[in-house]
Write a protein that holds these residues in place. Structure first.
Motif, PDB file in Angstrom:
ATOM      1  N   MET A  90      27.447  57.196 -27.023  1.00  0.00           N
ATOM      2  CA  MET A  90      27.505  57.962 -28.378  1.00  0.00           C
ATOM      3  C   MET A  90      28.518  59.166 -28.520  1.00  0.00           C
ATOM      4  O   MET A  90      28.353  60.212 -28.484  1.00  0.00           O
ATOM      5  N   ASN A  91      29.814  58.661 -28.041  1.00  0.00           N
ATOM      6  CA  ASN A  91      30.909  59.437 -28.011  1.00  0.00           C
ATOM      7  C   ASN A  91      31.909  59.104 -29.180  1.00  0.00           C
ATOM      8  O   ASN A  91      32.778  59.767 -29.206  1.00  0.00           O
ATOM      9  N   GLY A  92      31.379  58.462 -30.149  1.00  0.00           N
ATOM     10  CA  GLY A  92      32.100  58.502 -31.310  1.00  0.00           C
ATOM     11  C   GLY A  92      33.486  57.591 -31.168  1.00  0.00           C
ATOM     12  O   GLY A  92      34.291  57.577 -32.315  1.00  0.00           O
ATOM     13  N   HIS A  93      33.572  56.749 -30.378  1.00  0.00           N
ATOM     14  CA  HIS A  93      34.835  55.976 -29.801  1.00  0.00           C
ATOM     15  C   HIS A  93      34.687  54.413 -29.878  1.00  0.00           C
ATOM     16  O   HIS A  93      35.290  53.906 -29.313  1.00  0.00           O
ATOM     17  N   GLY A  94      33.543  54.259 -30.683  1.00  0.00           N
ATOM     18  CA  GLY A  94      33.205  52.671 -30.679  1.00  0.00           C
ATOM     19  C   GLY A  94      32.206  52.346 -29.654  1.00  0.00           C
ATOM     20  O   GLY A  94      31.874  53.044 -28.773  1.00  0.00           O
ATOM     21  N   PRO A  95      31.858  51.398 -29.652  1.00  0.00           N
ATOM     22  CA  PRO A  95      30.890  50.643 -28.764  1.00  0.00           C
ATOM     23  C   PRO A  95      31.577  50.576 -27.294  1.00  0.00           C
ATOM     24  O   PRO A  95      32.679  50.324 -27.102  1.00  0.00           O
ATOM     25  N   ASP A  96      30.570  50.886 -26.485  1.00  0.00           N
ATOM     26  CA  ASP A  96      30.989  50.889 -24.865  1.00  0.00           C
ATOM     27  C   ASP A  96      30.797  49.354 -24.466  1.00  0.00           C
ATOM     28  O   ASP A  96      29.603  48.852 -24.097  1.00  0.00           O
ATOM     29  N   THR A  97      31.870  48.514 -24.035  1.00  0.00           N
ATOM     30  CA  THR A  97      31.780  47.279 -23.791  1.00  0.00           C
ATOM     31  C   THR A  97      31.352  47.097 -22.284  1.00  0.00           C
ATOM     32  O   THR A  97      31.067  46.105 -22.068  1.00  0.00           O
ATOM     33  N   SER A  98      31.212  48.078 -21.654  1.00  0.00           N
ATOM     34  CA  SER A  98      30.839  48.050 -20.314  1.00  0.00           C
ATOM     35  C   SER A  98      29.343  47.804 -20.194  1.00  0.00           C
ATOM     36  O   SER A  98      28.825  47.427 -19.147  1.00  0.00           O
ATOM     37  N   ARG A  99      28.604  48.288 -21.332  1.00  0.00           N
ATOM     38  CA  ARG A  99      27.138  48.254 -21.240  1.00  0.00           C
ATOM     39  C   ARG A  99      26.843  46.917 -21.574  1.00  0.00           C
ATOM     40  O   ARG A  99      27.372  46.239 -22.583  1.00  0.00           O
ATOM     41  N   ARG A 100      25.723  46.359 -20.977  1.00  0.00           N
ATOM     42  CA  ARG A 100      25.232  45.019 -21.547  1.00  0.00           C
ATOM     43  C   ARG A 100      24.248  45.096 -22.679  1.00  0.00           C
ATOM     44  O   ARG A 100      23.345  46.150 -22.713  1.00  0.00           O
ATOM     45  N   PRO A 101      24.602  44.496 -23.876  1.00  0.00           N
ATOM     46  CA  PRO A 101      23.797  44.637 -25.182  1.00  0.00           C
ATOM     47  C   PRO A 101      22.513  44.068 -24.991  1.00  0.00           C
ATOM     48  O   PRO A 101      22.282  43.155 -23.986  1.00  0.00           O
ATOM     49  N   LEU A 102      21.638  44.591 -25.654  1.00  0.00           N
ATOM     50  CA  LEU A 102      20.178  43.935 -25.365  1.00  0.00           C
ATOM     51  C   LEU A 102      20.169  42.459 -26.042  1.00  0.00           C
ATOM     52  O   LEU A 102      19.276  41.777 -25.487  1.00  0.00           O
ATOM     53  N   ARG A 103      20.952  42.010 -27.032  1.00  0.00           N
ATOM     54  CA  ARG A 103      20.706  40.737 -27.246  1.00  0.00           C
ATOM     55  C   ARG A 103      21.668  39.960 -26.686  1.00  0.00           C
ATOM     56  O   ARG A 103      23.038  40.143 -26.623  1.00  0.00           O
ATOM     57  N   VAL A 115      20.067  70.038 -41.736  1.00  0.00           N
ATOM     58  CA  VAL A 115      19.547  69.097 -40.741  1.00  0.00           C
ATOM     59  C   VAL A 115      19.108  67.745 -41.675  1.00  0.00           C
ATOM     60  O   VAL A 115      19.649  66.855 -41.105  1.00  0.00           O
ATOM     61  N   THR A 116      18.382  67.972 -42.573  1.00  0.00           N
ATOM     62  CA  THR A 116      17.842  66.892 -43.451  1.00  0.00           C
ATOM     63  C   THR A 116      19.065  65.995 -43.925  1.00  0.00           C
ATOM     64  O   THR A 116      19.211  64.510 -43.699  1.00  0.00           O
ATOM     65  N   ALA A 117      19.957  66.862 -44.497  1.00  0.00           N
ATOM     66  CA  ALA A 117      21.327  65.835 -44.992  1.00  0.00           C
ATOM     67  C   ALA A 117      21.919  65.368 -44.142  1.00  0.00           C
ATOM     68  O   ALA A 117      22.580  64.485 -44.249  1.00  0.00           O
ATOM     69  N   LEU A 118      22.022  66.002 -43.150  1.00  0.00           N
ATOM     70  CA  LEU A 118      22.830  65.361 -41.787  1.00  0.00           C
ATOM     71  C   LEU A 118      22.384  64.128 -41.235  1.00  0.00           C
ATOM     72  O   LEU A 118      22.973  62.988 -41.097  1.00  0.00           O
ATOM     73  N   LEU A 119      20.944  64.184 -41.150  1.00  0.00           N
ATOM     74  CA  LEU A 119      20.363  62.841 -40.502  1.00  0.00           C
ATOM     75  C   LEU A 119      20.288  61.881 -41.524  1.00  0.00           C
ATOM     76  O   LEU A 119      20.304  60.492 -41.297  1.00  0.00           O
ATOM     77  N   ARG A 120      20.529  61.998 -42.683  1.00  0.00           N
ATOM     78  CA  ARG A 120      20.361  60.874 -43.999  1.00  0.00           C
ATOM     79  C   ARG A 120      21.883  60.507 -44.147  1.00  0.00           C
ATOM     80  O   ARG A 120      22.033  59.693 -44.911  1.00  0.00           O
ATOM     81  N   SER A 121      22.606  61.138 -43.928  1.00  0.00           N
ATOM     82  CA  SER A 121      24.035  61.082 -44.240  1.00  0.00           C
ATOM     83  C   SER A 121      24.859  59.723 -43.509  1.00  0.00           C
ATOM     84  O   SER A 121      25.774  59.292 -44.015  1.00  0.00           O
ATOM     85  N   ASN A 122      24.170  59.519 -42.158  1.00  0.00           N
ATOM     86  CA  ASN A 122      24.812  58.382 -41.537  1.00  0.00           C
ATOM     87  C   ASN A 122      26.326  58.571 -40.767  1.00  0.00           C
ATOM     88  O   ASN A 122      27.020  57.819 -40.721  1.00  0.00           O
ATOM     89  N   ARG A 123      26.755  60.162 -41.037  1.00  0.00           N
ATOM     90  CA  ARG A 123      27.995  60.172 -40.543  1.00  0.00           C
ATOM     91  C   ARG A 123      27.888  60.363 -38.878  1.00  0.00           C
ATOM     92  O   ARG A 123      26.765  60.748 -38.253  1.00  0.00           O
ATOM     93  N   ALA A 124      29.073  60.004 -38.367  1.00  0.00           N
ATOM     94  CA  ALA A 124      29.140  60.662 -36.787  1.00  0.00           C
ATOM     95  C   ALA A 124      29.636  61.754 -36.611  1.00  0.00           C
ATOM     96  O   ALA A 124      30.847  61.934 -37.064  1.00  0.00           O
ATOM     97  N   VAL A 125      29.131  62.604 -36.091  1.00  0.00           N
ATOM     98  CA  VAL A 125      29.510  63.941 -35.675  1.00  0.00           C
ATOM     99  C   VAL A 125      29.172  64.327 -34.343  1.00  0.00           C
ATOM    100  O   VAL A 125      28.229  63.717 -33.491  1.00  0.00           O
ATOM    101  N   THR A 126      29.613  65.252 -33.860  1.00  0.00           N
ATOM    102  CA  THR A 126      29.656  65.887 -32.425  1.00  0.00           C
ATOM    103  C   THR A 126      29.469  67.353 -32.195  1.00  0.00           C
ATOM    104  O   THR A 126      30.295  67.993 -32.762  1.00  0.00           O
ATOM    105  N   ASP A 127      28.403  67.772 -31.545  1.00  0.00           N
ATOM    106  CA  ASP A 127      28.216  69.141 -31.350  1.00  0.00           C
ATOM    107  C   ASP A 127      28.437  70.008 -32.800  1.00  0.00           C
ATOM    108  O   ASP A 127      28.858  71.093 -32.732  1.00  0.00           O
TER     109      ASP A 127
END
Length: 912
Positions: free
Chosen positions: A1-14, A288-300
């Protein structure tokens, strides 16, 4: 969850592998679906196998029962047939029954029919060759009972029936046996097996197909995850929900709350039924409600939630294998905001403590450690820092008693001119009201924020206090230096140029800094004590005065390591026959153990040298001793001495021959009289303590005036000099100077090669060789004849007169008489007598026998046994040494102690 795209080192669930891939299929047991499939197939195989086995057994049982019934029917029909009883009563039953029996056997479907007498004797049989033989197991039938059974025996195994033939009078007059062979019964079962196996295979195929369908469905539901992974995922899920101290929210793409852990519920004060509800219905802050519904990627991103400041980070879940949605993490930053005003100060203090950990205690020197403490706090914490230590601490001793005075060990400030007493002055703490005395008495830091109003501080030294105040010093913080509950000294922090005064918040920092420094100072103190003890021990174990001998001129140098004393050592040991042993060694390691080990080895070499052993044999015994000492501590709690090296050389000034052997030590250097230098070739041998390796000796003839140089590796090898370069440097220093004395040679070597920082001990031994004058050596060959004693004794007396030793003639004649007589009586040829006139008079009698005489006390009636006792009384020393061809018995007579007459040494009542 660092905002730089998926971490390919992790094994996906599917899983992305196909269902029936080559590497992992439904038959694999790594997933839950695979394990279920294998379990279902295994159960089906077991059930089908059990059914087939039961059917086969049932078919065989039915076939055997059918064969027995058919045999019984045939035997009963034949036994009750008209004419069977009459044929049995005829004179020749075989002729009457054999044709009838064969016709019946062909029509009945049994394998054999036999007609027998009541005792089992065959009258007629399907196999004519058996007629006349007796059949076994028919006793019950002979008694009138019809039997059926599975018969095992000759001529073959069969399912048979035996029926009695009863005459008109009711007696059994014969027996009829019919049966089917077991082979034919088994063939009937075998004909049914293909059908049974076909049915089993079909059932197995259906079971496998159904299990595969179930497993495939289960695989889709579990996403191909194994049981371990599922357990781990559950544990992680549970930890996220309950243990993580950071809020976690998962919001679906439709804006519904899918998951919230305990921390998120606490931070947002969510209702208990929040799961599955729309975020807008949860009563959260609008931002907080608007942020959770916005689907935006934010950090701190900081938002207000009630009375809390939350740092919110949001990332989409879709790239990681889940349904479209977002995951949000929440951190409570309320306290961090409240402490933001002091964060920079705390960071600086932590930086100072970090620097203190790396800069204080870099050496094991007490004064240097105090200087490091004073410099680490200037100028970031104080303008001036003074450090005072107790006198015992400076010398490595344990402090005792109440500290009333200390010596200033370090002073560091922002300026070179200062109002404080210089380093080295004695600082006394007599006034109890001073901050220093209070800190020492209480064991904690004491603050004097404003020195202008501190009357107690002024009482100690009013003049010095006025000078400091005039300089601008305005604030003081005193902290004791104590470790293990013992006060070692104290540190004073002063501020003058900085306007900010010390405050209460500085006390804990000063105590922490002082505590860290105190540990380093205590370690340095203990090391100083150990170093002093080890150096004292080592110097006490090394030679203080070289023994008197005339074979070589000796000079030596020894320097301990600057950090820790090592185990280098040397020795000069006079040997019989005007010879001398030169020894140099090195014990790997440092400290008291190395010094004590060196003393043990030096003592052992002294003891072994009294046996007058060749160098290689002496090193062998020393190696055995070291190995035995190492075995004394089988638990490994102590330190062994494996790793010690030693060079042992014996120089004989009569022929100028030097014999030497080494145990892992560097070869000696030889400076010839012409100034050329060579390193003598020594057979390579391992260090002491390894055991099982032989030692070899080498010989070299040394011209008179040669200088033999023995040294340890600390001289020629250190951090700035490798071994080869060190040996060449030593060669250059030793060569080219013809008139150097051993003392001048030691000075030249140390001046040129002494390293700036000694990490190892250095031992250097220089011996300039001498040769014994030929006119001071006399020798005679002695025939193995008692009559030869007198002429040799007379010749020795004349030689002593020529040397001017008339006073020693009588004693010498007595000694030689006893030694020569013993050699003639108990020894072997060649027998030889040699006199050496050196610092003492040395008499040597050699022979070809290795038998050694022993001193003993003779009885009153013994005719012998007093010779060696007489020799021991007349000579200063005597002994035996062995040679490759025999032994030498030697004596030494002092020429300066006033050797007494024989009458004074021998009892008046002695018998001869």
């Amino acid at each position: 969850m660092n905002g730089h795209g998926p971490d390919t080192s992790r094994r996906p669930l599917r899983r992305t592998r196909p269902l029936w891939g080559k590497r992992e299929s439904l038959l694999g047991a790594r997933t839950v679906a695979g394990q279920v499939l294998l379990l279902q197939v295994a159960v089906a195989v077991l059930l089908i196998a059990a059914v087939v086995a039961v059917l086969v057994l049932q078919a065989r049982h039915d076939s055997e029962q059918n064969a027995q019934n058919r045999s019984l029917a045939t035997a009963a029909a034949f036994a009750r047939a008209p004419g069977t009883a009459a044929a049995l009563r005829s004179p020749d039953p075989t002729t009457a029954l054999q044709p009838l029996m064969q016709k019946t056997g062909q029509a009945s479907g049994v394998d054999f029919i036999t007609v027998m007498a009541p005792d089992g004797t065959r009258y007629a049989d399907s196999d004519p060759s058996l007629i006349g033989e007796r059949s076994t197991g028919v006793e019950r039938a002979a008694a009138g009972e019809a039997i059926t059974e599975i018969f095992e025996g000759a001529p073959n195994d069969a399912a048979r029936a035996v029926v009695p033939v009863v005459g008109p009078d009711g007696r059994v007059i014969g027996l009829v046996q019919a049966g089917v062979g077991i082979e034919n019964v088994g063939n009937a079962v075998d004909r049914q097996l293909p059908m049974l196996l076909s049915c089993a295979a079909a059932a197995l195929a259906l079971a496998t197909a159904s299990a595969a369908l179930v497993s495939r469905r289960l695989r889709r539901q579990t996403r191909g995850i194994g049981p371990t992974e599922m357990t781990r995922m559950y544990e992680h899920h549970d930890a996220v929900l309950h243990a993580v101290r950071e809020g976690v929210l998962i919001v679906g793409g439709d804006g519904r709350l899918m998951l919230a852990n305990d921390e998120a519920r606490r931070l947002l004060e969510l209702p208990p039924d929040a799961d599955g509800r729309q975020v807008a219905e949860l009563g959260l802050d609008a931002g907080v409600t608007a942020l959770l519904r916005s689907n935006r990627a934010v950090t701190d991103e900081v938002h207000l939630a009630g009375d809390r400041l939350l740092a919110v980070s949001i990332r989409p879940t879709a790239p990681y294998g889940g349904h479209f949605g977002t995951v949000a993490t929440l951190r409570d930053t309320t306290e961090l905001r409240a402490l933001s005003g002091t964060a920079e100060t705390a960071r600086q203090r932590l930086k100072i403590l970090y620097d203190a950990g790396t800069r204080i205690g870099t050496t094991l020197d007490v004064v240097r450690t105090a200087e490091e403490l004073s410099s680490v706090a200037v100028p970031r914490f104080a303008d001036f820092v003074t450090v005072e230590l107790l006198n015992p601490v400076l010398h490595g001793d344990e402090p005792a008693g109440v500290p009333t005075e200390m010596r200033r060990a370090a002073l560091t400030g922002i300026r070179s001119d200062h109002p404080f007493q210089p380093v080295g002055d004695v600082i006394r703490f007599l006034a109890p009201a001073t901050p220093m005395a209070e800190a020492l008495a209480g064991g904690h830091a004491v603050l004097e924020a404003d020195l202008r109003g501190a009357d107690g501080w002024r009482t100690q030294d009013p003049e010095g206090a006025d000078h400091a105040l005039a300089y601008g010093v305005h604030s003081l913080l005193s902290a004791p230096l104590q470790a293990r509950g013992v006060v070692l000294g104290m540190v004073n922090f002063w501020r003058s140029q900085r306007l900010e005064r010390f405050g209460e918040e500085d006390l804990s920092f000063a105590e922490e800094l002082a505590a860290r420094a105190a540990v380093a100072i205590d370690n340095a103190r203990r090391f100083t004590r150990e170093h002093t003890m080890a150096e004292t021990l080592q110097r006490s174990l090394l030679p203080h005065v070289l023994p008197s001998q005339g074979a070589v001129d000796i000079a030596y140098r020894y320097l301990p390591a600057q950090a820790r004393v090592g185990g280098d050592w040397f020795d000069v040991i006079p040997l019989p026959g005007a010879r001398v042993a030169l020894v140099v060694g090195d014990v790997v390691g440092h400290g008291l153990h190395a010094a004590a080990t060196m003393g043990r080895l030096r003592t052992a070499v002294h003891n072994f040298s009294t046996l007058d052993l060749p160098p290689d044999e002496l090193l062998s015994r020393l190696d055995e001793l070291v190995s035995r000492i190492d075995l004394d501590d089988p638990g490994g709690g102590g330190e062994g001495i494996t790793g010690a090296t030693c060079l042992y050389a014996i120089y004989d000034p009569v022929p100028g021959l030097c014999t030497f052997a080494t145990a892992g030590h560097l070869p000696p250097a030889l400076v010839h009289p012409d100034g050329s230098v060579e390193f003598l070739e020594v057979p390579v041998s391992p260090p002491l303590g390894l055991g099982g390796f032989p030692f070899e000796s080498a010989e070299a003839r040394l011209p008179e005036g040669s200088r033999l140089v023995l040294y340890t590796d600390g001289l020629v090898e250190h951090r700035d000099l490798d071994l080869d370069a060190g040996l060449e440097a030593l060669r250059a220093v030793l060569g080219g100077h013809l008139d150097r004395t051993p003392e001048e040679t030691c000075e030249a070597v140390f001046d040129a090669m002494l390293p700036s920082s000694r990490r190892d001990d250095i031992a250097l031994l220089v011996a300039r060789t001498r040769l014994l004058d030929e006119d001071r050596i006399a020798s005679w060959d002695v025939p193995q004849d008692p009559a030869a004693v007198a002429p040799v004794r007379s010749a020795c007396s004349r030689q002593l007169d020529a040397w001017g030793l008339e006073e020693a003639a009588f004693t010498t004649e007595l000694v030689l008489s006893e030694l020569i007589t013993n050699a003639i009586r108990y020894g072997n040829e060649p027998i030889r007598v040699r006199l050496l006139y050196e610092r003492t008079l040395i008499c040597e009698v050699s022979d070809g026998s290795s038998t050694s005489p022993h001193l003993r006390r003779a009885g009153t009636t013994d005719e012998g046994g007093r010779g060696l006792f007489l020799v021991a009384q007349l000579a200063a020393r005597w002994g035996t040494r062995y040679t490759p061809t025999g032994k030498v018995i030697w004596t030494e007579q002092s020429l300066t102690d006033g050797q007494g007459s024989a009458e004074l040494l021998v009892p008046t009542d002695a018998e001869w």
